[in-house]
Design an enzyme around this catalytic site. Sequence first.
Site, PDB file in Angstrom:
ATOM      1  N   CYS A   1       1.838   1.275 -10.016  1.00 47.51           N
ATOM      2  CA  CYS A   1       1.450   1.444  -8.623  1.00 47.51           C
ATOM      3  C   CYS A   1       2.520   1.458  -7.592  1.00 47.51           C
ATOM      4  O   CYS A   1       2.362   1.490  -6.550  1.00 47.51           O
ATOM      5  CB  CYS A   1       0.642   0.181  -8.294  1.00 47.51           C
ATOM      6  SG  CYS A   1       1.240  -1.327  -8.912  1.00 47.51           S
TER       7      CYS A   1
ATOM      8  N   CYS B   1      -2.077   3.157  -2.934  1.00 47.02           N
ATOM      9  CA  CYS B   1      -1.310   2.102  -3.439  1.00 47.02           C
ATOM     10  C   CYS B   1      -0.165   1.806  -2.626  1.00 47.02           C
ATOM     11  O   CYS B   1       0.385   0.757  -2.412  1.00 47.02           O
ATOM     12  CB  CYS B   1      -0.615   2.528  -4.988  1.00 47.02           C
ATOM     13  SG  CYS B   1      -1.603   2.158  -6.120  1.00 47.02           S
TER      14      CYS B   1
ATOM     15  N   CYS C   1      -7.324  -2.776  -9.355  1.00 44.20           N
ATOM     16  CA  CYS C   1      -8.250  -2.517  -8.379  1.00 44.20           C
ATOM     17  C   CYS C   1      -9.542  -2.077  -9.074  1.00 44.20           C
ATOM     18  O   CYS C   1      -9.351  -1.086 -10.195  1.00 44.20           O
ATOM     19  CB  CYS C   1      -8.069  -1.568  -7.427  1.00 44.20           C
ATOM     20  SG  CYS C   1      -6.645  -2.161  -6.130  1.00 44.20           S
TER      21      CYS C   1
HETATM   22 FE1  SF4 Z   1      -5.878   1.865  -4.085  1.00 46.01          FE
HETATM   23 FE2  SF4 Z   1      -6.531   2.224  -6.773  1.00 46.01          FE
HETATM   24 FE3  SF4 Z   1      -3.908   1.492  -5.959  1.00 46.01          FE
HETATM   25 FE4  SF4 Z   1      -6.026  -0.126  -5.509  1.00 46.01          FE
HETATM   26  S1  SF4 Z   1      -4.798   0.585  -7.733  1.00 46.01           S
HETATM   27  S2  SF4 Z   1      -4.444   0.403  -4.041  1.00 46.01           S
HETATM   28  S3  SF4 Z   1      -7.636   1.078  -5.236  1.00 46.01           S
HETATM   29  S4  SF4 Z   1      -5.019   3.505  -5.638  1.00 46.01           S
END
Ligand code: SF4
Length: 232
Positions: A226, A118, A200
């Site tokens: 995130c 993230c 995501c």
């Molecule tokens: Fe990576 Fe998941 Fe964060 Fe997207 S939500 S940036 S895939 S860890």
Amino acid sequence: MTTVGDPVALAERAGRDLEDATAEEILAWAARTFGARFCVTSSFADTVLVHLASRIVPGVDVVFLDTGLHFSETLAVRDTVAATMPVRVRSIRPALTVAQQDERHGPRLYARDPDLCCDLRKVRPLEETFAGYDAWAAGLRRDESPSRAGTRVVHYEHSRRKVKINPIARWTQAQVDAYTAKWRLPVNPLLHAGYASIGCAPCTRAVAPGEDPRAGRWAMFDKSECGLHDRL
Ligand code: SF4
């Protein structure tokens, strides 16, 4: 655009004064106060905030973090908004492609270290983009999740030195649904497939009825945000 002066005091005062204001009034205040130094962010799960902004602040920048790992449904909603609403959609990409990240940090970083993933794919690109703005709006709502119950309408993020605005903080899901129906807004079809909160693809799953909507995010980890929104 008015002279901002002390942004900390400004945000504190606005947080109090705008607590009971409508989303339209809050957005109008942001546009008056910050002009082109104001942007809206969207994950394109729904399009309520972007549509509100398009009505009140036509031409406003809409920042989307294009991590390279989104559902195709999310990208389709983004493209529909860009083609139909009077806003400037900015798709912000990380420094590394997914393939480059796999090479440098190993494949499926999100499954091993989602905080780092993230950070690389969302937080850092956003911080760089934010250099061009003094204030930003997000679509956080108090009724989304217990972790968002304390969402403020306006506050100052000391760590970023930005004014953060949540114009629909007080809205309920019923209000979101009514606004969406009234204006016939594009909606991410995953919302109708049990994906109550959409990020995501590798880090999002559907939730059961009655489950915390954000329980479907990073379900394998003790992580529910995130790093974009939980700043002081
Ligand atoms: Fe990576 Fe998941 Fe964060 Fe997207 S939500 S940036 S895939 S860890």
